[in-house]
Design a protein around this motif. Structure first.
Motif, short mmCIF file in Angstrom:
data_model
loop_
_atom_site.label_atom_id
_atom_site.label_comp_id
_atom_site.label_asym_id
_atom_site.label_seq_id
_atom_site.Cartn_x
_atom_site.Cartn_y
_atom_site.Cartn_z
N HIS A 124 0.83 -1.20 0.00
CA HIS A 124 0.00 0.00 0.00
C HIS A 124 0.87 1.26 0.00
N VAL A 125 0.52 2.19 -0.89
CA VAL A 125 1.18 3.50 -0.95
C VAL A 125 0.08 4.55 -1.11
N ASN A 126 0.12 5.55 -0.27
CA ASN A 126 -0.86 6.64 -0.38
C ASN A 126 -0.41 7.60 -1.48
N PRO A 127 -1.10 7.65 -2.62
CA PRO A 127 -0.65 8.51 -3.72
C PRO A 127 -0.76 9.99 -3.40
N ASP A 128 -1.49 10.35 -2.33
CA ASP A 128 -1.59 11.75 -1.93
C ASP A 128 -0.42 12.18 -1.05
N SER A 129 0.45 11.25 -0.70
CA SER A 129 1.61 11.54 0.15
C SER A 129 2.89 11.52 -0.69
N PRO A 154 -0.38 4.96 -13.79
CA PRO A 154 -1.55 5.22 -12.94
C PRO A 154 -1.32 6.39 -11.98
N LEU A 155 -0.08 6.60 -11.55
CA LEU A 155 0.21 7.70 -10.63
C LEU A 155 0.02 9.05 -11.32
N LEU A 156 0.50 9.16 -12.55
CA LEU A 156 0.32 10.42 -13.28
C LEU A 156 -1.16 10.70 -13.53
N THR A 157 -1.90 9.65 -13.89
CA THR A 157 -3.34 9.83 -14.08
C THR A 157 -4.02 10.23 -12.78
N TYR A 158 -3.63 9.57 -11.69
CA TYR A 158 -4.21 9.88 -10.38
C TYR A 158 -3.95 11.35 -10.02
N LYS A 159 -2.73 11.81 -10.20
CA LYS A 159 -2.38 13.18 -9.83
C LYS A 159 -3.21 14.18 -10.63
N GLU A 160 -3.38 13.90 -11.92
CA GLU A 160 -4.13 14.83 -12.77
C GLU A 160 -5.60 14.89 -12.35
N LEU A 161 -6.22 13.73 -12.15
CA LEU A 161 -7.63 13.71 -11.77
C LEU A 161 -7.83 14.22 -10.34
N SER A 162 -6.89 13.93 -9.46
CA SER A 162 -7.01 14.36 -8.08
C SER A 162 -6.96 15.88 -7.98
#
Length: 582
Positions: free
Chosen positions: A218-223, A256-264
């Motif tokens: 588990h890694v929190n992508p917001d951190s 997925p991290l780049l996509t997550y950052k953009e949508l977040s």
């Protein structure tokens, strides 16, 4: 003619007529209905310039009561401009501070702002309006005297900035048309249905699960800290989670991290919470999805004179949600964007004949391309490097070409950079001064050359970006007058070099026809007789997302409409020539 105006506590207020030097004409008057008194002035042949302590506090209640001000002198904004011109940018500039300095007294702190009843900012009147009126008149008179010592350019800047304050208050009052149903649909498509409080939207959670699977835990992508540590453990020692650095990493978590950052970013900054906090009822009432986005614009909120916003993110509306910015039924949006504004401003400021001639074209970069071996991209890189101090890639070689072909333009920004590097002050075309360096900067400069280089990059851009902000303010002031005089529509959005007008659809062609003459008039007002042209590409759309503006090389609309001499004179405060450098 000036009229100093101070509102009371119950819709009443005090006002006092002033002559051209700011001296009182007669005695102060009290009225039980200040808005009605102002509306009466609309029928007079002479339009006064209203003297206000701070437009963003005084004007909104008057607008709500149906009173519109044609012109004003904003004492707070004028004081900030004067302090910057006098080498004291950053000092307190509220009216009480100006009054204290005038009398050699300690400068008081500004009154605390209390936000009540959902108001965006404090619009409460002063406790003693009559005494405040006397202070306002005294400070205004001193400001007129100080402004005249600097010449007509600073008077023009004060008039344009004050007009901008009126525009800002009116844009908040009118609001940017916004469809909540469209916004909700966009968010649902991007991130999934609105989640239960405390949980991520469905698509964001799915991306977070993919990121954890890619790392094996588990890694929190917001951190950012957890993400950096996870990449280090995977053998990829990244320093940050910035997109440009992640794209260089070959790891299954990157996509997925780049996509997550953009949508977040969209979900966090312009999600359902933003919709609740910043979008309110429109003219059709609470039952209608046609609402209004009403941010608070801060005129001169950036040291260069650019606008800022106090919450709401109005200056960074992401493309993903722009379709929710939608005209009312029977109305349209006219969106206009100034093409290559800052390079054109540099050409006009520097009086570089060769660059100015190229800046008469619709596409400045294409016009300069032959100088750079036919490459439009190289011309763009060279100009942006000159204005921002860039040296990456082949920028240094391109700057050598620019210096040889356009020596005046190159010398203008280089002089500003050298002045900044040594701790000196630089000024925009109309006279706004940059902040002086801090004591910490002076200490850092004695230890390394980096502090000097950094300040040089700042002052290099300050003279160009600040002057571009002045041009935009003058253009908007002229457009505001034209829209009102012909009852065409409402200015509802401004973002550095882009504007939106909301108007009845049948008026849209007339609005389009009005915009370019206002841009041309603003160019003449600042720079006099110059071949430089700043084209404003305008398009009529139903929603902001449709405003894919014409490319700079496309043919732009040519208008026969003119801007009246009166509208220019009103803005210029009867200024004389603005052609000589400061």
């Amino acid at each position: 003619m000036y009229i100093a105006l101070v509102p009371g506590r119950s819709g009443d207020g005090w006002y006092l007529r002033l002559d051209g030097d700011g001296e009182p004409v007669g005695t102060a008057h009290h009225t039980d209905d200040l808005a009605a008194r102002i509306r009466e002035r609309d029928h007079h042949e002479t339009t006064p310039r209203w003297v206000l302590a701070e437009t963003r506090r005084v004007y909104p209640p008057l607008l709500a009561a149906g009173a519109r001000l044609d012109r004003c002198h904003d004492v707070t904004l004028a004081e900030a401009i004067l302090l910057s011109a006098e080498g004291h940018a950053g000092r307190p500039h509220h009216p009480a501070a100006a009054h204290a300095r005038l009398h050699g007294l300690p400068v008081p702190d500004p009154e605390p702002v209390h936000v009540d009843d959902g108001a965006l900012f404090d619009t409460r009147p002063p406790a003693d309006p009559r005494r405040t009126l006397d202070m306002l008149v005294e400070v205004h008179r001193d400001q007129l005297r100080r402004t005249r010592t600097h010449g007509p350019r600073l008077a023009l800047l004060t008039a344009a900035e004050s007009a901008g304050a009126l525009v800002a208050a009116e844009m908040t009052h009118h609001g940017l048309p916004w469809r909540t149903d469209v916004h909700d649909a966009v968010l649902t498509e991007l991130v999934g249905p609105r989640p239960v409080k405390g949980l991520r939207p469905k698509r964001l959670q799915a991306l977070a699960d993919r990121i954890g699977d890619a790392f094996g835990h588990h890694v929190n992508p917001d951190s950012p800290q957890q993400v950096v540590e996870a990449f280090h453990a995977a053998g990829h020692p990244v320093d940050t989670t910035r997109a440009w650095e992640l794209r260089r990493v070959d790891h299954p978590a990157v996509a997925p991290l780049l996509t997550y950052k953009e949508l977040s970013r969209v979900y966090t900054a312009h999600g359902w919470n933003w919709l609740r906090d910043w979008v309110s009822d429109g003219p059709a009432g609470p039952a209608s999805p046609a609402k209004r986005f009403r941010p608070e614009y801060v005129v001169g909120g950036v040291v260069t004179g650019r606008w800022a916003t106090d919450g709401g993110g109005a200056l960074q509306i992401p493309k993903a949600v722009r379709s929710a910015c939608h005209a009312d039924p029977g109305w349209s949006l006219v969106v206009a964007d100034a093409a290559q504004l800052e390079p054109r401003v540099l050409a006009a400021m520097s009086r570089d004949d060769a660059m100015a001639a190229a800046a008469g074209a619709d596409d400045l970069y294409a016009a300069l391309a032959p100088t750079f071996g036919g490459s439009r991209q190289d011309a763009k890189i060279a100009l942006l490097s000159a204005m921002y101090g860039g040296t990456a890639g082949n920028a240094t070689a391109l700057l050598t070409v620019l210096r040889r072909r356009f020596p005046r333009a190159h010398r203008y920004v280089e002089t500003a950079a050298r002045t900044g590097e040594t701790g000196g002050l630089v000024y925009t075309w109309l006279g706004r001064g940059c902040p002086p360096p801090s004591q910490r900067w002076w200490s850092a400069r004695t230890e390394s050359t980096r502090a000097g280089r950094d300040r040089g990059r700042f002052t290099r851009n300050f003279v160009v970006q600040g002057t571009a902000a002045e041009w935009a303010m003058a253009m908007m002031a002229l457009l505001r007058t034209g829209l009102h005089d012909e009852s065409l529509g409402e200015l509802v959005f401004f973002q550095h070099d882009e504007i939106i007008v909301h108007c009845p659809t049948e008026n849209a062609p007339a609005v389009v026809e009005l915009i370019q003459p206002c841009a041309d008039a603003a160019t003449r007002l600042l720079f006099g007789d110059t071949p430089v042209r700043i084209p404003l590409n305008a398009k009529t759309v139903q929603n902001y997302a449709e405003a894919k503006l014409p490319s700079p090389g496309a043919t732009t609309h040519t208008s026969r409409r003119g801007v009246t001499r009166g509208s220019v004179a009103n803005l210029a405060c009867d200024s004389t020539s603005n052609r000589s450098p400061p």
